[in-house]
Motif scaffolding. Structure first.
Motif, short mmCIF file in Angstrom:
data_model
loop_
_atom_site.label_atom_id
_atom_site.label_comp_id
_atom_site.label_asym_id
_atom_site.label_seq_id
_atom_site.Cartn_x
_atom_site.Cartn_y
_atom_site.Cartn_z
N MET A 1 0.84 -1.17 0.00
CA MET A 1 0.00 0.00 0.00
C MET A 1 0.88 1.24 0.00
O MET A 1 1.80 1.34 0.78
N LYS A 2 0.59 2.14 -0.89
CA LYS A 2 1.41 3.33 -1.07
C LYS A 2 0.89 4.48 -0.22
O LYS A 2 -0.26 4.57 0.09
N LYS A 3 1.81 5.39 0.09
CA LYS A 3 1.42 6.62 0.77
C LYS A 3 1.07 7.65 -0.28
O LYS A 3 1.63 7.66 -1.36
N THR A 4 0.11 8.49 0.05
CA THR A 4 -0.37 9.47 -0.92
C THR A 4 -0.95 10.67 -0.21
O THR A 4 -1.21 10.61 0.99
N ALA A 5 -1.19 11.71 -0.93
CA ALA A 5 -1.99 12.80 -0.39
C ALA A 5 -3.43 12.33 -0.43
O ALA A 5 -3.92 11.88 -1.45
N ALA A 6 -4.11 12.38 0.69
CA ALA A 6 -5.44 11.80 0.80
C ALA A 6 -6.43 12.40 -0.18
O ALA A 6 -7.33 11.72 -0.64
N VAL A 7 -6.30 13.66 -0.52
CA VAL A 7 -7.27 14.28 -1.41
C VAL A 7 -7.13 13.78 -2.85
O VAL A 7 -8.03 13.97 -3.65
N ASP A 8 -6.01 13.14 -3.20
CA ASP A 8 -5.82 12.61 -4.54
C ASP A 8 -6.40 11.21 -4.69
O ASP A 8 -6.45 10.69 -5.79
N ALA A 9 -6.82 10.60 -3.61
CA ALA A 9 -7.22 9.20 -3.62
C ALA A 9 -8.72 9.04 -3.79
O ALA A 9 -9.50 9.95 -3.55
N LYS A 10 -9.10 7.84 -4.20
CA LYS A 10 -10.51 7.44 -4.24
C LYS A 10 -10.74 6.48 -3.09
O LYS A 10 -9.80 5.96 -2.50
N GLY A 11 -12.01 6.26 -2.77
CA GLY A 11 -12.28 5.37 -1.64
C GLY A 11 -13.70 4.87 -1.62
O GLY A 11 -14.35 4.75 -2.66
N LEU A 12 -14.18 4.59 -0.43
CA LEU A 12 -15.53 4.06 -0.21
C LEU A 12 -16.43 5.15 0.35
O LEU A 12 -16.04 5.87 1.26
N THR A 13 -17.63 5.25 -0.20
CA THR A 13 -18.61 6.21 0.33
C THR A 13 -19.33 5.57 1.51
O THR A 13 -19.81 4.44 1.41
N LEU A 14 -19.36 6.28 2.63
CA LEU A 14 -20.01 5.80 3.85
C LEU A 14 -21.17 6.71 4.21
O LEU A 14 -21.08 7.93 4.07
N SER A 15 -22.26 6.13 4.69
CA SER A 15 -23.39 6.92 5.18
C SER A 15 -23.11 7.38 6.60
O SER A 15 -22.48 6.66 7.38
N VAL A 16 -23.59 8.56 6.94
CA VAL A 16 -23.44 9.10 8.30
C VAL A 16 -24.67 8.71 9.11
O VAL A 16 -25.81 8.82 8.63
N TYR A 17 -24.44 8.23 10.33
CA TYR A 17 -25.52 7.84 11.24
C TYR A 17 -25.51 8.75 12.46
O TYR A 17 -24.48 8.91 13.11
N ARG A 18 -26.67 9.33 12.74
CA ARG A 18 -26.83 10.23 13.89
C ARG A 18 -27.91 9.69 14.81
O ARG A 18 -28.80 8.97 14.38
N ASN A 19 -27.89 10.12 16.07
CA ASN A 19 -28.92 9.74 17.02
C ASN A 19 -30.20 10.50 16.68
O ASN A 19 -30.24 11.73 16.74
N ALA A 20 -31.26 9.78 16.33
CA ALA A 20 -32.52 10.40 15.92
C ALA A 20 -33.27 11.04 17.09
O ALA A 20 -34.19 11.83 16.89
N GLN A 21 -32.87 10.71 18.31
CA GLN A 21 -33.55 11.22 19.50
C GLN A 21 -33.26 12.71 19.72
O GLN A 21 -34.06 13.42 20.31
N TYR A 22 -32.10 13.19 19.24
CA TYR A 22 -31.68 14.56 19.52
C TYR A 22 -31.60 15.38 18.24
O TYR A 22 -31.24 14.87 17.19
N THR A 23 -31.89 16.65 18.32
CA THR A 23 -31.70 17.56 17.19
C THR A 23 -30.44 18.39 17.37
O THR A 23 -30.04 19.11 16.46
N THR A 24 -29.80 18.28 18.53
CA THR A 24 -28.58 19.02 18.81
C THR A 24 -27.41 18.44 18.02
O THR A 24 -27.28 17.23 17.91
N ASP A 25 -26.56 19.31 17.47
CA ASP A 25 -25.35 18.87 16.78
C ASP A 25 -24.21 18.80 17.79
O ASP A 25 -23.60 19.80 18.13
N PHE A 26 -23.95 17.60 18.29
CA PHE A 26 -22.91 17.42 19.30
C PHE A 26 -21.50 17.48 18.70
O PHE A 26 -20.52 17.46 19.43
N THR A 27 -21.39 17.59 17.36
CA THR A 27 -20.07 17.74 16.75
C THR A 27 -19.62 19.19 16.76
O THR A 27 -18.49 19.48 16.36
N LEU A 28 -20.49 20.11 17.17
CA LEU A 28 -20.20 21.56 17.16
C LEU A 28 -19.81 22.03 15.76
O LEU A 28 -18.82 22.73 15.56
#
Length: 147
Positions: A1-28
């Motif tokens: 596996m080679k080292k690279t600048a991350a923005v030049d690479a391709k990868g896997l798309t992942l869905s984001v999962y949040r707690n549906a109970q809260y509307t607050t953005d705890f990530t600030l």
């Protein structure tokens, strides 16, 4: 596996999962507080992390590319780039855990904001098993930065 600048690479798309109970953005205002998807483009090995600490502050990062079979999608403005990093562990005998971190955070260390990312694509748990020794389908995202 080679080292690279991350923005030049391709990868896997992942869905984001949040707690549906809260509307607050705890990530600030973190990445997963603003996006519904992210693109995993690489990971940092312990050696990569040592290099980052040695050259801090960096304008770029040392990132190891994903295996060829995982390089599918380019990051977009709707699914920005993230990398896998090893999480700090108090018990060194336990298997190491990994978390996702935004590429644009550089070497800064964030904390968990309560959101996760994952996919039904079997390549993600296979990659996690290679890196940590166990399968993992959903991964915590450390995209909360204070101060």
């Amino acid at each position: 596996m080679k080292k690279t600048a991350a923005v030049d690479a391709k990868g896997l798309t992942l869905s984001v999962y949040r707690n549906a109970q809260y509307t607050t953005d705890f990530t600030l205002g973190g990445l997963t507080g603003r996006h519904n998807a992210v693109t995993l483009v690489g990971f940092q090995t312990p050696d990569d992390e040592d290099e980052d600490r040695a050259f801090y502050p960096l304008t770029g990062m040392h990132v190891t590319r994903l295996p060829k079979g995982c390089e599918v999608f380019a990051p977009t403005e709707h699914a920005p780039a993230v990398i896998l990093r090893y999480s700090a562990a108090l018990d060194t005998r336990a298997p190491r855990h990994m978390h996702l971190a935004p590429v644009d955070a550089g070497p800064r260390r964030g904390m968990a904001g309560g959101n996760y990312a994952g996919t039904s694509d079997s390549r993600l748990p296979e990659l996690m098993e290679q890196l940590t020794g166990y399968r993992q389908h959903i991964i915590a995202v450390h995209d909360r930065f204070e101060g």
